[in-house]
Motif scaffolding. Structure first.
Motif, PDB file in Angstrom:
ATOM      1  N   ILE A 173      38.827  66.335  37.635  1.00 52.07           N
ATOM      2  CA  ILE A 173      39.225  65.113  38.340  1.00 52.07           C
ATOM      3  C   ILE A 173      38.194  64.015  38.109  1.00 52.07           C
ATOM      4  CG2 ILE A 173      39.614  64.138  40.640  1.00 52.07           C
ATOM      5  CD1 ILE A 173      40.648  66.883  41.502  1.00 52.07           C
ATOM      6  N   ILE A 174      38.693  62.790  37.947  1.00 53.49           N
ATOM      7  CA  ILE A 174      37.793  61.638  37.786  1.00 53.49           C
ATOM      8  C   ILE A 174      38.165  60.557  38.797  1.00 53.49           C
ATOM      9  CG2 ILE A 174      37.228  61.961  35.344  1.00 53.49           C
ATOM     10  CD1 ILE A 174      39.462  59.948  34.670  1.00 53.49           C
ATOM     11  N   LEU A 175      37.206  59.675  39.052  1.00 52.38           N
ATOM     12  CA  LEU A 175      37.466  58.467  39.839  1.00 52.38           C
ATOM     13  C   LEU A 175      37.420  57.297  38.861  1.00 52.38           C
ATOM     14  CD1 LEU A 175      35.315  58.960  43.075  1.00 52.38           C
ATOM     15  CD2 LEU A 175      37.802  59.014  42.889  1.00 52.38           C
ATOM     16  N   THR A 176      38.493  56.531  38.794  1.00 47.66           N
ATOM     17  CA  THR A 176      38.603  55.513  37.744  1.00 47.66           C
ATOM     18  C   THR A 176      38.273  54.122  38.276  1.00 47.66           C
ATOM     19  OG1 THR A 176      40.947  55.237  38.228  1.00 47.66           O
ATOM     20  CG2 THR A 176      40.360  56.845  36.550  1.00 47.66           C
ATOM     21  N   ARG A 177      38.206  53.179  37.339  1.00 45.34           N
ATOM     22  CA  ARG A 177      37.941  51.779  37.671  1.00 45.34           C
ATOM     23  C   ARG A 177      39.143  50.920  37.282  1.00 45.34           C
ATOM     24  NH1 ARG A 177      32.483  50.582  38.536  1.00 45.34           N
ATOM     25  NH2 ARG A 177      31.088  52.332  38.111  1.00 45.34           N
ATOM     26  N   ASP A 178      39.271  49.758  37.946  1.00 42.79           N
ATOM     27  CA  ASP A 178      40.359  48.831  37.602  1.00 42.79           C
ATOM     28  C   ASP A 178      39.981  48.021  36.359  1.00 42.79           C
ATOM     29  OD1 ASP A 178      38.732  46.717  38.404  1.00 42.79           O
ATOM     30  OD2 ASP A 178      39.471  46.781  40.454  1.00 42.79           O
ATOM     31  N   PRO A 179      40.919  47.210  35.820  1.00 46.98           N
ATOM     32  CA  PRO A 179      40.625  46.492  34.572  1.00 46.98           C
ATOM     33  C   PRO A 179      39.426  45.541  34.694  1.00 46.98           C
ATOM     34  CG  PRO A 179      42.965  46.413  35.035  1.00 46.98           C
ATOM     35  CD  PRO A 179      42.325  47.026  36.229  1.00 46.98           C
ATOM     36  N   ASP A 180      39.060  45.120  35.938  1.00 48.38           N
ATOM     37  CA  ASP A 180      37.897  44.247  36.120  1.00 48.38           C
ATOM     38  C   ASP A 180      36.590  45.030  36.200  1.00 48.38           C
ATOM     39  OD1 ASP A 180      39.715  42.180  36.256  1.00 48.38           O
ATOM     40  OD2 ASP A 180      39.879  42.307  38.447  1.00 48.38           O
ATOM     41  N   GLY A 181      36.696  46.349  36.133  1.00 43.54           N
ATOM     42  CA  GLY A 181      35.477  47.170  36.184  1.00 43.54           C
ATOM     43  C   GLY A 181      35.109  47.605  37.588  1.00 43.54           C
ATOM     44  N   GLY A 182      35.901  47.182  38.593  1.00 37.64           N
ATOM     45  CA  GLY A 182      35.587  47.556  39.978  1.00 37.64           C
ATOM     46  C   GLY A 182      36.054  48.973  40.294  1.00 37.64           C
ATOM     47  N   GLU A 183      35.406  49.551  41.293  1.00 37.77           N
ATOM     48  CA  GLU A 183      35.833  50.894  41.716  1.00 37.77           C
ATOM     49  C   GLU A 183      37.202  50.801  42.373  1.00 37.77           C
ATOM     50  OE1 GLU A 183      33.023  52.838  44.244  1.00 37.77           O
ATOM     51  OE2 GLU A 183      31.340  52.286  42.961  1.00 37.77           O
ATOM     52  N   ARG A 184      38.111  51.678  41.969  1.00 42.91           N
ATOM     53  CA  ARG A 184      39.455  51.619  42.537  1.00 42.91           C
ATOM     54  C   ARG A 184      39.530  52.255  43.929  1.00 42.91           C
ATOM     55  NH1 ARG A 184      42.857  53.236  37.195  1.00 42.91           N
ATOM     56  NH2 ARG A 184      43.723  51.194  36.717  1.00 42.91           N
ATOM     57  N   LYS A 207      28.721  60.138  41.524  1.00 40.22           N
ATOM     58  CA  LYS A 207      28.153  59.770  40.216  1.00 40.22           C
ATOM     59  C   LYS A 207      28.702  60.679  39.098  1.00 40.22           C
ATOM     60  CE  LYS A 207      23.840  62.370  40.934  1.00 40.22           C
ATOM     61  NZ  LYS A 207      24.357  63.658  40.561  1.00 40.22           N
ATOM     62  N   ASP A 208      29.081  61.897  39.443  1.00 41.91           N
ATOM     63  CA  ASP A 208      29.650  62.809  38.438  1.00 41.91           C
ATOM     64  C   ASP A 208      31.132  62.518  38.197  1.00 41.91           C
ATOM     65  OD1 ASP A 208      27.189  64.248  38.594  1.00 41.91           O
ATOM     66  OD2 ASP A 208      27.950  65.199  40.421  1.00 41.91           O
ATOM     67  N   LEU A 209      31.778  61.912  39.205  1.00 45.30           N
ATOM     68  CA  LEU A 209      33.232  61.720  39.134  1.00 45.30           C
ATOM     69  C   LEU A 209      33.625  60.348  38.587  1.00 45.30           C
ATOM     70  CD1 LEU A 209      33.936  63.124  42.699  1.00 45.30           C
ATOM     71  CD2 LEU A 209      34.580  64.263  40.589  1.00 45.30           C
ATOM     72  N   LEU A 210      32.786  59.339  38.892  1.00 43.55           N
ATOM     73  CA  LEU A 210      33.149  57.959  38.548  1.00 43.55           C
ATOM     74  C   LEU A 210      33.011  57.703  37.046  1.00 43.55           C
ATOM     75  CD1 LEU A 210      34.013  55.338  39.983  1.00 43.55           C
ATOM     76  CD2 LEU A 210      31.605  54.699  40.073  1.00 43.55           C
ATOM     77  N   VAL A 211      34.087  57.182  36.448  1.00 43.46           N
ATOM     78  CA  VAL A 211      34.057  56.862  35.011  1.00 43.46           C
ATOM     79  C   VAL A 211      34.162  55.344  34.852  1.00 43.46           C
ATOM     80  CG1 VAL A 211      35.059  59.065  34.288  1.00 43.46           C
ATOM     81  CG2 VAL A 211      36.560  57.159  34.848  1.00 43.46           C
ATOM     82  N   ASP A 212      33.997  54.870  33.621  1.00 45.41           N
ATOM     83  CA  ASP A 212      34.019  53.413  33.428  1.00 45.41           C
ATOM     84  C   ASP A 212      35.309  52.941  32.762  1.00 45.41           C
ATOM     85  OD1 ASP A 212      33.681  54.470  31.001  1.00 45.41           O
ATOM     86  OD2 ASP A 212      31.811  53.425  30.501  1.00 45.41           O
ATOM     87  N   ASP A 262      46.198  55.078  33.929  1.00 39.68           N
ATOM     88  CA  ASP A 262      46.846  53.863  34.406  1.00 39.68           C
ATOM     89  C   ASP A 262      45.877  52.691  34.219  1.00 39.68           C
ATOM     90  OD1 ASP A 262      48.709  52.301  35.516  1.00 39.68           O
ATOM     91  OD2 ASP A 262      48.740  53.244  37.486  1.00 39.68           O
ATOM     92  N   LYS A 263      45.785  52.219  32.964  1.00 44.11           N
ATOM     93  CA  LYS A 263      44.691  51.300  32.624  1.00 44.11           C
ATOM     94  C   LYS A 263      44.838  49.920  33.256  1.00 44.11           C
ATOM     95  CE  LYS A 263      43.627  53.662  28.328  1.00 44.11           C
ATOM     96  NZ  LYS A 263      44.387  54.847  28.753  1.00 44.11           N
ATOM     97  N   GLU A 264      46.076  49.438  33.392  1.00 49.75           N
ATOM     98  CA  GLU A 264      46.294  48.049  33.803  1.00 49.75           C
ATOM     99  C   GLU A 264      46.324  47.843  35.309  1.00 49.75           C
ATOM    100  OE1 GLU A 264      46.121  45.838  31.528  1.00 49.75           O
ATOM    101  OE2 GLU A 264      45.968  47.465  30.069  1.00 49.75           O
ATOM    102  N   TYR A 265      46.538  48.888  36.082  1.00 50.47           N
ATOM    103  CA  TYR A 265      46.795  48.738  37.517  1.00 50.47           C
ATOM    104  C   TYR A 265      45.560  48.229  38.260  1.00 50.47           C
ATOM    105  CZ  TYR A 265      48.271  49.847  42.257  1.00 50.47           C
ATOM    106  OH  TYR A 265      48.599  49.779  43.586  1.00 50.47           O
TER     107      TYR A 265
END
Ligand code: SF4
Ligand code: SF4
Length: 198
Positions: free
Chosen positions: A66-77, A153-158, A163-166
């Motif tokens: 499992i990962i924690l993703t970021r939005d297209p602006d680079g912010g944490e979702r 820190k282990d889960l958050l990706v850049d 879902d890249k655009e959301y």
């Protein structure tokens, strides 16, 4: 009268016989299909995948790490809404919510115990911001069980994962850098809850 009763009995017997024969034929067909499949595989050349030398490419929707993703602006979702931890059947997600000055929520810390996770994908289904996502990376076996506890820190990706655009805040009606309430994509104007007008 007796003749009519006999005729009814005969018809009933005939229907019962036809039903029995049909059921028997279905059972025989079931067995025949099963044996046919077995025989087909008996004479097939064996196919062995030499893992780990060969790693079968898995589909993007495969459910593993499992990962924690970021939005297209680079912010944490992640907005630390606790939906994923509430829905998790084995209670392996925990977090602490916090708030930025502009009212945006985020997870001060976020933890997943992969020693308990059953990779059901319910957390991903529940997440309103597309933050938490399962990936096809299944190679995370460890001898030390405590090393399976992953921190933020282990889960958050850049990147945005599948879902890249959301961008949640473009829909959520919070004042953001990209506009006021009611000015974002597909966003309705704020409702005056004290008015009776539609
Ligand atoms: S995949 Fe299932 S078990 Fe694992 S963290 Fe998500 S909800 Fe919990
Ligand atoms: S990962 Fe998604 S569901 Fe879980 S707390 Fe963050 S925003 Fe909510």
């Amino acid at each position: 009268m007796v003749k009519e009763n006999n005729q009814e009995m005969n018809e009933k017997n005939t229907v019962e016989k036809v039903t029995l024969v049909t059921e028997a034929l279905e059972i025989i067909k079931g067995f025949a299909d099963g044996f046919a499949t077995t025989f087909k595989h008996l004479f097939r050349k064996p196919f062995t995948e030499e893992y780990p030398e060969y790693k079968r490419p898995l589909p993007e929707r495969a459910r593993a790490r499992i990962i924690l993703t970021r939005d297209p602006d680079g912010g944490e979702r992640c907005v630390a809404c606790y939906l994923c931890s509430s829905v998790c059947p084995v209670s392996c997600i925990s977090m602490q919510s916090a708030e930025l000055k502009d009212g945006r929520r985020y997870a001060a810390w976020f933890r997943i115990n992969f020693g308990r996770c059953i990779y059901c994908g319910l957390c991903e289904e529940a997440c309103p911001t597309s933050a938490i996502q399962l990936t096809p990376d299944f190679e995370m076996c460890r001898r030390e069980i405590l090393s399976l506890v992953y921190e933020k820190k282990d889960l958050l990706v850049d990147h945005g994962g599948k879902d890249k655009e959301y961008n949640f805040y473009q829909y959520a009606g919070v004042v953001t850098d990209v506009g006021d309430k009611g000015s974002h994509i597909q966003e309705e104007k704020p409702v005056n809850i004290k008015s009776n007008m539609p």
